[in-house]
Design an enzyme around this catalytic site. Sequence first.
Site, PDB file in Angstrom:
ATOM      1  CG  ASP A  49      -1.863   1.158   1.248  1.00  0.00           C
ATOM      2  OD1 ASP A  49      -2.605   1.337   0.260  1.00  0.00           O
ATOM      3  OD2 ASP A  49      -1.865   1.909   2.243  1.00  0.00           O
TER       4      ASP A  49
ATOM      5  CG  ASP B 201      -1.770   7.267   0.277  1.00  0.00           C
ATOM      6  OD1 ASP B 201      -0.773   7.843  -0.178  1.00  0.00           O
ATOM      7  OD2 ASP B 201      -2.835   7.139  -0.364  1.00  0.00           O
TER       8      ASP B 201
END
Length: 159
Positions: free
Chosen positions: A9, A11
Site C-alpha cells: 500500500d 499511503d
Amino acid sequence: MIKPIVYIDMDGVIADFSKAIKTHPEATSETYIDNPDNIPGIFEHLELLPGAKEAIHQLHLSNKYDLFILTTAPWDNPTAWMHKRLWIEAHFGKIFYKKVIITHRKDLLMGDYLIDDRIANGAGNFKGTHLHFGWDYINHKNNTYPNWEAILDYFRIHS
C-alpha cells in the site's frame, strides 16, 4: 518459478500521508477538514516513511518477490491518481513500472501478501496474508508490523 506476489500500500506504508495532512496549509480549511485526500496536489510531494525505500529495494533486489504498489485514490480528486503514479516513479524509478494498481476493493486482488496500514477498502478481507503495518490511528497503537524492519524480519523468517 512463480514468485509470491507482494502488494504494498502507498499511503501510510511508504508515503507519509498523515504528515501531509498535518502540514498542508489547506488541511484545516472548511472545504477539506473532513476530506483531506481531496486537497488538490496533496499527493504530489509526500515524504517517504522511514525505512520504506531501503526495504523495498532489498525486497526487489532479493529477486524472490513480484512487487506491486496498491493504493486507493480519492474519486473526487482525479489529479491524485496522476500524482501518486508520478510520486512512485520519482522515488522508485522503474521498480514499479506498470505495476501500480489503484482500487477501492483490495479484497478482489489475488496475491500472497498485502502490506497495508488499514483494513479499509477490503484490505481486512484480503485472501492472502495481510501484514498489518504501522500505526493504528483509530485505536492509537502499533499494528502487528510497526515498521519496515519488522516487515523485512517477517520475510527473512518466511522465505
